[in-house]
Design an enzyme around this catalytic site. Structure first.
Site, mmCIF file in Angstrom:
data_model
loop_
_atom_site.group_PDB
_atom_site.id
_atom_site.type_symbol
_atom_site.label_atom_id
_atom_site.label_comp_id
_atom_site.label_asym_id
_atom_site.label_seq_id
_atom_site.Cartn_x
_atom_site.Cartn_y
_atom_site.Cartn_z
ATOM 1 N NE ARG A 41 48.983 49.147 37.100
ATOM 2 C CZ ARG A 41 48.029 49.731 36.371
ATOM 3 N NH1 ARG A 41 47.689 50.980 36.616
ATOM 4 N NH2 ARG A 41 47.425 49.063 35.413
ATOM 5 N N GLY A 162 41.329 53.311 26.507
ATOM 6 C CA GLY A 162 41.149 53.451 25.069
ATOM 7 C C GLY A 162 40.003 54.422 24.824
ATOM 8 C CE LYS A 374 31.821 22.016 69.446
ATOM 9 N NZ LYS A 374 32.835 20.959 69.555
ATOM 10 C CG ASN A 409 33.606 19.698 74.419
ATOM 11 O OD1 ASN A 409 34.504 20.193 75.112
ATOM 12 N ND2 ASN A 409 33.399 20.021 73.164
HETATM 13 C C1 UD1 Z 1 42.025 47.677 27.879
HETATM 14 C C2 UD1 Z 1 41.547 48.211 26.512
HETATM 15 C C3 UD1 Z 1 41.194 49.694 26.640
HETATM 16 C C4 UD1 Z 1 40.136 49.880 27.715
HETATM 17 C C5 UD1 Z 1 40.614 49.257 29.034
HETATM 18 C C6 UD1 Z 1 39.471 49.258 30.009
HETATM 19 C C7 UD1 Z 1 42.733 46.937 24.822
HETATM 20 C C8 UD1 Z 1 43.857 46.927 23.878
HETATM 21 N N1 UD1 Z 1 42.601 48.029 25.558
HETATM 22 O O1 UD1 Z 1 43.220 48.382 28.172
HETATM 23 O O2 UD1 Z 1 40.716 50.181 25.414
HETATM 24 O O3 UD1 Z 1 39.878 51.243 27.883
HETATM 25 O O4 UD1 Z 1 41.012 47.880 28.838
HETATM 26 O O5 UD1 Z 1 39.932 48.880 31.269
HETATM 27 O O6 UD1 Z 1 41.995 45.993 24.890
HETATM 28 N N2 UD1 Z 1 44.527 40.485 29.540
HETATM 29 C C9 UD1 Z 1 44.838 39.172 29.258
HETATM 30 N N3 UD1 Z 1 45.895 38.897 28.468
HETATM 31 C C10 UD1 Z 1 46.671 39.874 27.931
HETATM 32 C C11 UD1 Z 1 46.354 41.201 28.224
HETATM 33 C C12 UD1 Z 1 45.281 41.486 29.019
HETATM 34 O O7 UD1 Z 1 44.170 38.263 29.725
HETATM 35 O O8 UD1 Z 1 47.606 39.523 27.184
HETATM 36 C C13 UD1 Z 1 43.390 40.775 30.387
HETATM 37 C C14 UD1 Z 1 43.812 41.362 31.715
HETATM 38 O O9 UD1 Z 1 43.926 40.346 32.698
HETATM 39 C C15 UD1 Z 1 42.666 42.303 32.041
HETATM 40 C C16 UD1 Z 1 42.146 42.716 30.680
HETATM 41 O O10 UD1 Z 1 42.603 41.753 29.760
HETATM 42 O O11 UD1 Z 1 41.620 41.624 32.728
HETATM 43 C C17 UD1 Z 1 42.557 44.121 30.264
HETATM 44 O O12 UD1 Z 1 43.959 44.157 30.155
HETATM 45 P P1 UD1 Z 1 44.767 45.454 30.472
HETATM 46 O O13 UD1 Z 1 46.189 45.201 30.223
HETATM 47 O O14 UD1 Z 1 44.399 45.963 31.823
HETATM 48 O O15 UD1 Z 1 44.200 46.440 29.350
HETATM 49 P P2 UD1 Z 1 44.276 47.991 29.313
HETATM 50 O O16 UD1 Z 1 45.611 48.386 28.845
HETATM 51 O O17 UD1 Z 1 43.826 48.542 30.591
#
Ligand code: UD1
Ligand code: CA
Length: 480
Positions: A41, A162, A374, A409
């Protein structure tokens, strides 16, 4: 004088509290930052965690905060744009774990677990949640005390988050993702921030047991909460005081919202430190600012890197200061761009002045409009007030540099220095072809091109004598 002996502070603690704090001391903390997500996004070719907030990549904010805890180890789980991320965040202390495919937060954390000893506590952070405070994390780690703790937040609109499900006695039982939640569960306003502390040994078992039979087909880290509860472990919740502290960044709009929140916070810090801001909404600090007493900062001033302003410094509107040190009682007039340089006390700079790296203005110096300095030293009480380039110059005290003077310079290949000794007077429009020295008290006639050293205390001119050609007529246009 001898210091009075400090009275020992009386410690009144419950047995439970002692047990808790000793458990904390016993369990080293491994921080794991999840940063493998793509950030679709953002609509950007720059990986999400490298997007700048207040001039610093999001991930670097998280790394800096984590380092304040002095953790036993620092892990980053990376995926999308991994090479760029690793090239930007170069702290050799980071353990990098690749998550080649993004299969959920639980799967992401699993990638770092082989490198974490069973005896550690694991603090989970996110590369896109940049404004968490170290104090909050310390509190969260202390709360976990060898079991679990979870940072939550009450939101007016928790859509997308969540939800934290508690029992009648207020104990945390589980987390349900928005997409898997019932209508009743969606009405819960307490959201999971994702930040949690867990004991490494059982965590490894829980992560191995995760299943992806949910609405998103992912391995949810959040499912480990219910697993821990099932094993009669305590999950201590900590409710965050501010929404911005736990806010994640998914798009440019949220990035701008966090930038504004951070800007407001830093403006408030500056005012608490005693600075007067003409307009706190038009104050931009993208780095560290050290303030003396009674500093005044006008509108639209941008501070980058580390800037130090002495007592009573005044900064006019529309200035950019990057890695600058400014002495007491100095006035910076409007529209100056000042970088990696130092200014003494009681100086006057601008309007429209430019200091490039390694300019050193000593006390009582005047640098006026359209003057560029400078890699030069300008001695005490010297002035260059108009339209001048001072590059690679060593200028003594009480020197007056006339309008339109240029230190030549660069010969196209090499840079050379110009030396102007104490008390010299440089007439307007002089070209000083370096390497060259204007000795103490020398005067250079206006319009001179100086290629040889000018002797002390004398007038030196280097230009053709003025003459008038008699009988000369302007050319006229030839008929076609
Ligand atoms: C997650 C939480 C949710 C919480 C929210 C807060 C879970 C299942 N859900 O949801 O409960 O309210 O964050 O913002 O954990 N990431 C990885 N690898 C992956 C997936 C994600 O490194 O396979 C990292 C992303 O880069 C990010 C973070 O984990 O920094 C959160 O991932 P994202 O997909 O944004 O989770 P949410 O669905 O927002
Ligand atoms: Ca998210």
């Amino acid at each position: 004088m001898k210091k009075p002996a400090r009275k020992p502070v009386k410690q009144v603690q419950s047995a439970a509290h002692r047990a808790r704090t000793s458990a904390v001391a016993a369990a080293p903390v491994s921080v794991v930052i999840l940063a493998a997500g793509q950030g679709k996004r953002m609509n950007s070719s720059l990986p999400k965690v490298l997007q700048p907030l207040a001039g610093k990549p999001l991930l670097q904010h998280v790394l800096d905060t984590a380092s304040q805890l002095a953790p036993a180890a620092l892990h980053v789980v990376y995926g999308h744009g991994g090479d760029a991320v690793r090239a930007t965040c170069t702290d050799p202390a980071i353990h990098w774990s690749l998550q080649a495919e993004q299969r959920g937060t639980g799967h992401a954390l699993l990638q770092a677990m082989p490198g974490i000893p069973d005896t550690h506590q694991v603090l989970v952070l996110y590369g896109d949640v940049p404004l968490l405070r170290a104090d909050t994390l310390r509190e969260l780690v202390a709360l976990a005390a060898g079991q679990l703790s979870l940072l939550t937040v009450n939101l007016a609109d928790p859509t997308g988050y969540g939800r934290v499900l508690r029992d009648a006695r207020g104990r945390v039982r589980s987390i349900v993702e928005q997409k898997d939640a019932t209508a009743a569960q969606r009405r819960v306003r307490e959201a999971n921030t994702g930040v949690m502390v867990l004991p490494a040994k059982p965590l490894k078992q829980w992560l191995a047991a995760l299943r992806s039979d949910n609405a998103q087909g992912e391995y949810y880290l959040t499912d480990v909460i219910a697993m821990a509860v099932k094993q009669k472990m305590r999950v201590a919740p900590l409710v965050a005081g501010s929404e911005f502290e736990v806010m994640g960044v998914n798009d440019k709009l949220q990035l701008a919202q966090l930038e504004a929140a951070l800007r407001a916070q830093l403006a408030a810090d500056a005012m608490r430190a005693g600075a007067t801001l003409a307009d706190p909404a038009r104050f931009d600090q993208r780095g560290r600012l050290t303030l003396g007493r009674d500093v005044f900062i006008d509108a639209n001033v941008l501070f980058e890197g580390h800037v130090e302003l002495g007592d009573r410094v005044r900064v006019g509107p529309n200035c950019v200061l990057r890695d600058m040190k400014v002495g007491a009682d100095t006035v910076i007039h409007p529209n100056c761009v000042l970088e990696k340089s130092s200014i003494g006390s009681h100086c006057s700079v601008g309007p429209f002045a430019r200091l490039r790296p390694n300019a050193r203005l000593e006390d009582h110096v005047h640098i006026g409009n359209f003057v560029e300095v400078k890699n030069s030293v300008v001695g005490k009480g010297s002035k260059a007030n108009h339209l001048t380039y001072l590059g690679d110059a060593d200028i003594g005290e009480k020197v007056n540099v006339g309008a339109g003077t240029i230190c030549c310079n660069y010969d196209g290949v090499n840079k050379s220095r110009t030396v102007i000794e104490d008390g010299a007077f440089i007439g307007s429009g002089a070209m000083l072809v370096a390497p060259v020295t204007v000795q103490a008290g020398a005067t250079i006639g206006a319009g001179s091109t100086i290629t040889k050293d000018a002797p002390a205390g004398k007038l030196t001119l280097a230009r053709s004598r003025q003459f008038t050609l008699e009988g000369w007529q302007r050319p006229v246009k030839k008929p076609r």
